[in-house]
Design a protein around this motif. Structure first.
Motif, PDB file in Angstrom:
ATOM      1  N   THR A   1       3.235   2.966  15.800  1.00 52.91           N
ATOM      2  CA  THR A   1       3.908   3.204  14.514  1.00 52.91           C
ATOM      3  C   THR A   1       4.752   4.478  14.572  1.00 52.91           C
ATOM      4  O   THR A   1       5.877   4.505  14.076  1.00 52.91           O
ATOM      5  CB  THR A   1       2.897   3.307  13.352  1.00 52.91           C
ATOM      6  OG1 THR A   1       2.081   4.465  13.507  1.00 52.91           O
ATOM      7  CG2 THR A   1       1.999   2.079  13.281  1.00 52.91           C
TER       8      THR A   1
ATOM      9  N   LYS B   1       4.545  -0.256   4.798  1.00 55.78           N
ATOM     10  CA  LYS B   1       3.922   0.350   3.624  1.00 55.78           C
ATOM     11  C   LYS B   1       4.981   1.284   3.025  1.00 55.78           C
ATOM     12  O   LYS B   1       6.074   1.426   3.572  1.00 55.78           O
ATOM     13  CB  LYS B   1       2.679   1.156   3.999  1.00 55.78           C
ATOM     14  CG  LYS B   1       1.534   0.312   4.551  1.00 55.78           C
ATOM     15  CD  LYS B   1       0.329   1.192   4.855  1.00 55.78           C
ATOM     16  CE  LYS B   1      -0.809   0.367   5.457  1.00 55.78           C
ATOM     17  NZ  LYS B   1      -1.989   1.219   5.768  1.00 55.78           N
TER      18      LYS B   1
ATOM     19  N   ARG C   1       5.631   5.311   1.350  1.00 57.71           N
ATOM     20  CA  ARG C   1       5.073   6.660   1.195  1.00 57.71           C
ATOM     21  C   ARG C   1       5.979   7.460   0.248  1.00 57.71           C
ATOM     22  O   ARG C   1       7.183   7.155   0.134  1.00 57.71           O
ATOM     23  CB  ARG C   1       4.981   7.370   2.545  1.00 57.71           C
ATOM     24  CG  ARG C   1       6.324   7.802   3.091  1.00 57.71           C
ATOM     25  CD  ARG C   1       6.247   8.588   4.389  1.00 57.71           C
ATOM     26  NE  ARG C   1       7.577   8.696   4.972  1.00 57.71           N
ATOM     27  CZ  ARG C   1       7.816   8.777   6.274  1.00 57.71           C
ATOM     28  NH1 ARG C   1       6.826   8.749   7.132  1.00 57.71           N
ATOM     29  NH2 ARG C   1       9.050   8.873   6.715  1.00 57.71           N
TER      30      ARG C   1
ATOM     31  N   THR D   1       1.002   4.946   1.240  1.00 57.41           N
ATOM     32  CA  THR D   1       0.276   5.708   2.266  1.00 57.41           C
ATOM     33  C   THR D   1       0.700   7.177   2.265  1.00 57.41           C
ATOM     34  O   THR D   1       1.654   7.556   1.585  1.00 57.41           O
ATOM     35  CB  THR D   1       0.476   5.067   3.657  1.00 57.41           C
ATOM     36  OG1 THR D   1      -0.421   5.684   4.583  1.00 57.41           O
ATOM     37  CG2 THR D   1       1.905   5.237   4.145  1.00 57.41           C
TER      38      THR D   1
ATOM     39  N   ASP E   1      -3.744   5.097   9.328  1.00 56.51           N
ATOM     40  CA  ASP E   1      -3.013   3.847   9.583  1.00 56.51           C
ATOM     41  C   ASP E   1      -1.873   4.062  10.558  1.00 56.51           C
ATOM     42  O   ASP E   1      -0.940   3.263  10.629  1.00 56.51           O
ATOM     43  CB  ASP E   1      -2.503   3.239   8.266  1.00 56.51           C
ATOM     44  CG  ASP E   1      -1.601   4.193   7.486  1.00 56.51           C
ATOM     45  OD1 ASP E   1      -1.418   5.343   7.930  1.00 56.51           O
ATOM     46  OD2 ASP E   1      -1.085   3.771   6.425  1.00 56.51           O
TER      47      ASP E   1
ATOM     48  N   GLU F   1       9.523   5.494   0.072  1.00 59.40           N
ATOM     49  CA  GLU F   1      10.318   4.925   1.167  1.00 59.40           C
ATOM     50  C   GLU F   1       9.424   4.104   2.085  1.00 59.40           C
ATOM     51  O   GLU F   1       8.228   4.392   2.235  1.00 59.40           O
ATOM     52  CB  GLU F   1      11.016   6.033   1.957  1.00 59.40           C
ATOM     53  CG  GLU F   1      10.068   7.015   2.625  1.00 59.40           C
ATOM     54  CD  GLU F   1      10.784   8.189   3.278  1.00 59.40           C
ATOM     55  OE1 GLU F   1      12.007   8.127   3.438  1.00 59.40           O
ATOM     56  OE2 GLU F   1      10.088   9.172   3.621  1.00 59.40           O
TER      57      GLU F   1
ATOM     58  N   LEU G   1       7.856   3.873  16.709  1.00 56.08           N
ATOM     59  CA  LEU G   1       8.905   3.126  16.017  1.00 56.08           C
ATOM     60  C   LEU G   1       9.687   4.026  15.071  1.00 56.08           C
ATOM     61  O   LEU G   1      10.922   3.963  15.014  1.00 56.08           O
ATOM     62  CB  LEU G   1       8.319   1.948  15.224  1.00 56.08           C
ATOM     63  CG  LEU G   1       9.386   1.290  14.343  1.00 56.08           C
ATOM     64  CD1 LEU G   1      10.481   0.652  15.181  1.00 56.08           C
ATOM     65  CD2 LEU G   1       8.796   0.301  13.390  1.00 56.08           C
ATOM     66  N   GLU G   2       8.996   4.889  14.346  1.00 58.18           N
ATOM     67  CA  GLU G   2       9.722   5.745  13.399  1.00 58.18           C
ATOM     68  C   GLU G   2      10.670   6.695  14.137  1.00 58.18           C
ATOM     69  O   GLU G   2      11.803   6.916  13.697  1.00 58.18           O
ATOM     70  CB  GLU G   2       8.745   6.522  12.515  1.00 58.18           C
ATOM     71  CG  GLU G   2       9.468   7.250  11.399  1.00 58.18           C
ATOM     72  CD  GLU G   2       8.680   7.377  10.104  1.00 58.18           C
ATOM     73  OE1 GLU G   2       7.635   6.733   9.960  1.00 58.18           O
ATOM     74  OE2 GLU G   2       9.140   8.129   9.232  1.00 58.18           O
TER      75      GLU G   2
ATOM     76  N   VAL H   1       7.723   2.664   5.385  1.00 56.99           N
ATOM     77  CA  VAL H   1       7.304   3.157   6.697  1.00 56.99           C
ATOM     78  C   VAL H   1       6.536   2.045   7.411  1.00 56.99           C
ATOM     79  O   VAL H   1       5.978   1.153   6.772  1.00 56.99           O
ATOM     80  CB  VAL H   1       6.415   4.413   6.612  1.00 56.99           C
ATOM     81  CG1 VAL H   1       7.227   5.614   6.203  1.00 56.99           C
ATOM     82  CG2 VAL H   1       5.247   4.204   5.674  1.00 56.99           C
ATOM     83  N   PHE H   2       6.511   2.118   8.729  1.00 56.81           N
ATOM     84  CA  PHE H   2       5.861   1.117   9.569  1.00 56.81           C
ATOM     85  C   PHE H   2       4.458   1.601   9.910  1.00 56.81           C
ATOM     86  O   PHE H   2       4.311   2.671  10.490  1.00 56.81           O
ATOM     87  CB  PHE H   2       6.701   0.937  10.831  1.00 56.81           C
ATOM     88  CG  PHE H   2       6.247  -0.142  11.756  1.00 56.81           C
ATOM     89  CD1 PHE H   2       6.534  -1.469  11.492  1.00 56.81           C
ATOM     90  CD2 PHE H   2       5.561   0.170  12.925  1.00 56.81           C
ATOM     91  CE1 PHE H   2       6.151  -2.465  12.363  1.00 56.81           C
ATOM     92  CE2 PHE H   2       5.167  -0.814  13.804  1.00 56.81           C
ATOM     93  CZ  PHE H   2       5.458  -2.141  13.517  1.00 56.81           C
ATOM     94  N   ARG H   3       3.450   0.849   9.518  1.00 56.65           N
ATOM     95  CA  ARG H   3       2.074   1.305   9.716  1.00 56.65           C
ATOM     96  C   ARG H   3       1.164   0.152  10.140  1.00 56.65           C
ATOM     97  O   ARG H   3       1.558  -1.014  10.108  1.00 56.65           O
ATOM     98  CB  ARG H   3       1.537   1.914   8.416  1.00 56.65           C
ATOM     99  CG  ARG H   3       2.231   3.193   8.002  1.00 56.65           C
ATOM    100  CD  ARG H   3       1.990   4.310   8.998  1.00 56.65           C
ATOM    101  NE  ARG H   3       2.849   5.457   8.749  1.00 56.65           N
ATOM    102  CZ  ARG H   3       2.527   6.501   8.006  1.00 56.65           C
ATOM    103  NH1 ARG H   3       1.334   6.550   7.437  1.00 56.65           N
ATOM    104  NH2 ARG H   3       3.353   7.501   7.843  1.00 56.65           N
TER     105      ARG H   3
ATOM    106  N   GLU I   1       0.844  -1.187   0.000  1.00 59.78           N
ATOM    107  CA  GLU I   1       0.000   0.000   0.000  1.00 59.78           C
ATOM    108  C   GLU I   1       0.886   1.246   0.000  1.00 59.78           C
ATOM    109  O   GLU I   1       1.932   1.273   0.649  1.00 59.78           O
ATOM    110  CB  GLU I   1      -0.903  -0.008   1.237  1.00 59.78           C
ATOM    111  CG  GLU I   1      -1.936   1.104   1.237  1.00 59.78           C
ATOM    112  CD  GLU I   1      -2.912   0.985   2.404  1.00 59.78           C
ATOM    113  OE1 GLU I   1      -3.221  -0.156   2.834  1.00 59.78           O
ATOM    114  OE2 GLU I   1      -3.351   2.027   2.897  1.00 59.78           O
TER     115      GLU I   1
END
Lengths: 134, 356
Positions: free
Chosen positions: B59, A127, A129, A93, B54, A107, B62-63, A109-111, A91
């Motif tokens: 999340t 995902k 972005r 995002t 989302d 890039e 973590l980033e 990303v954690f979602r 996906e």
């Protein structure tokens, strides 16, 4: 979307969280998500390898009719991302359809990927972005 | 009682921030609920950051932690503690700290827990980490403050409650970008802000959140720290405090004897809102993005309920080579996508949708 399997969610956590691919020790090719046999040569000799986190959007589809738990994200953009050593379907995002174009840099990303209703498990993972968001 | 001694062996090896890209203007919130513009102007607010549909505190946390690890450059296997401070947990029971530890490659031999103390939980994790590192129990600890802050629609809190995360990698002082000189905690039972189990939005004591809560505790911690270390406001280049709005941190700084030029570098709330557990820690990150070796910084997070921790930190030469290894706060603030009130309400799950 009800009734996620806890063992299945648990088994997939490493490749979803860290973008870990399968690397075939016979032909050297990578594939994602990892499987027990190489989709290119059929070998079952595999190791894990983390993929690069920046790539190019090769193609994408805009999905307007989405499952209930994805409604707040509609329309959902599904992209084919070229990471050089492997391609990933993911996906896209933080973007509207007018923000995306073939060839753009994206890039990882954690979602939140999915959730099992309001009381079940939340599935997290990668995902992509747009690198330049605004 | 000297509280600063163990911290002298510890320092910040990496700092990282995450601010979601979506923003809403104060005018849009005011228009929706019939507020006068004077209401948000009095809070010195302009825009606030909103997590996407989302995203959640895990999340975002973590980033921020991944950005902190880029600057720290440490082996994930050397991390012995992951502390996650939030008041917006995705699960009521199931730690976010383990999800983040797993994604960072820190598991399985590590401490990992979620902490709760309103906006101060991450700071408590930071203080605990100083002791763990100084004692040699762990080599490095990751502390994360992350919130998708809730506000009852139409409540004045809605102007400021926002989303964001900050993370710090703490370890032995050699090689760190900033060394802890001392720390001091000050807590009492003060009912200024709370959210009952099973309820979606917090309640607050209106004016009671100020004098007996925010101001009394930050002043208690900051004065206690300075008295213990024999320091005065003019000994610090910067001071940064919890930022429930754009006005309070300037006022508490002034009450403590700091000048506006010492305070402005760390104030980010007018542009992104109050990120709760990340609030003061994003301010500190912005200072580290720009600080010079030798600068002394006072940082004092605050959490309702209530408590504050004050830390004195001295920047080292290593700050220069670390600061460009991850996105800076100003870069994250400037990457924004403006949304309207209805999109904000949808993203933050304020619209009830019934499954057919």
């Amino acid at each position: 979307m009800a009734g996620f399997s806890a063992p299945a969610v648990w088994r997939g956590r490493t490749h979803r969280y860290r973008l870990v691919a399968g690397k075939c020790t016979s032909c050297g090719k990578l594939h994602y998500p990892p499987s027990y046999s190489c989709p290119y040569c059929g070998s079952r000799s595999m190791v894990e390898a983390e993929l690069p986190r920046v790539g190019r959007l090769m193609s994408y589809s805009v999905v307007y009719s989405v499952p209930f738990d994805s409604k707040s994200r509609a329309p959902v953009i599904l992209g084919l991302v070229d990471l050089g050593v492997a391609r990933v379907i993911s996906e896209i995002t933080d973007a509207s359809p007018e923000d995306v174009s073939v060839g753009m840099q994206v890039e990882a990303v954690f979602r939140r990927i999915a959730e099992d209703g309001g009381t079940g498990l939340i599935v997290y993972g990668i995902k992509f972005r747009p690198v330049k968001g605004a | 009682m000297p509280q600063q001694r163990p911290e002298t062996a510890t320092g910040i090896h990496g700092w990282g921030v995450y601010i979601p890209r979506f923003r809403i203007k104060m005018e849009d919130i005011a228009r929706e609920w019939g507020w006068s513009d004077s209401q948000w102007k009095a809070l010195a607010m302009i825009e606030k950051a909103i997590a996407g549909p989302d995203e959640d505190s895990t999340t975002m946390g973590l980033e921020a932690a991944a950005n902190a690890m880029k600057r720290a450059g440490v082996d994930p296997g050397d991390v012995g503690a992951v502390f996650f401070g939030t008041e917006s947990k995705p699960y009521a029971v199931k730690p976010s700290a383990t999800i983040i530890a797993e994604a960072l490659g820190v598991t399985p031999v590590t401490m990992a827990s979620d902490l709760e103390f309103a906006c101060r939980a991450a700071s408590e994790g930071l203080r605990a980490s100083l002791g763990l590192v100084a004692s040699g129990m762990v080599k490095y600890a990751i502390i994360i403050g992350s919130d998708t802050a809730q506000a009852n629609p139409g409540d004045v809190l809605e102007f400021t409650a926002s989303s964001g995360a900050a993370a710090y990698v703490v370890g032995p002082s050699p090689g760190s970008a900033a060394v802890f000189e001392g720390s001091y905690s000050y807590v009492t039972d003060t009912p200024d802000f709370w959210r009952r189990e099973g309820t979606p939005y917090p309640r607050h004591g209106e004016g009671f959140t100020g004098e007996p809560a925010y101001f009394a505790h930050i002043i208690g911690a900051a004065r206690g720290l300075m008295n213990t270390l024999g320091l005065k406001p003019s000994d610090f280049k910067y001071a940064v405090f919890h930022q429930p709005n754009g006005r309070f941190p300037l006022k508490v700084g002034e009450m403590l004897g700091f000048k506006p030029e010492q305070l402005k570098a760390g104030i980010v709330t007018p542009l992104i809102g109050n990120t709760y557990n990340a609030s003061a820690l994003i301010g500190l990150a912005r200072i580290l993005d720009n600080a010079a070796p030798g600068d002394r910084i006072l940082v004092a997070p605050f959490g309702s309920g209530a408590g504050s921790d004050a830390y004195s930190i001295i920047v080292t030469d290593a700050v220069e080579e670390k600061r460009n290894k991850a996105p800076k706060v100003d870069e994250l603030v400037s990457k924004k996508i403006m949304i309207n009130y209805s999109t904000y309400a949808k993203f933050r799950h304020m619209i009830r949708v019934v499954r057919e």
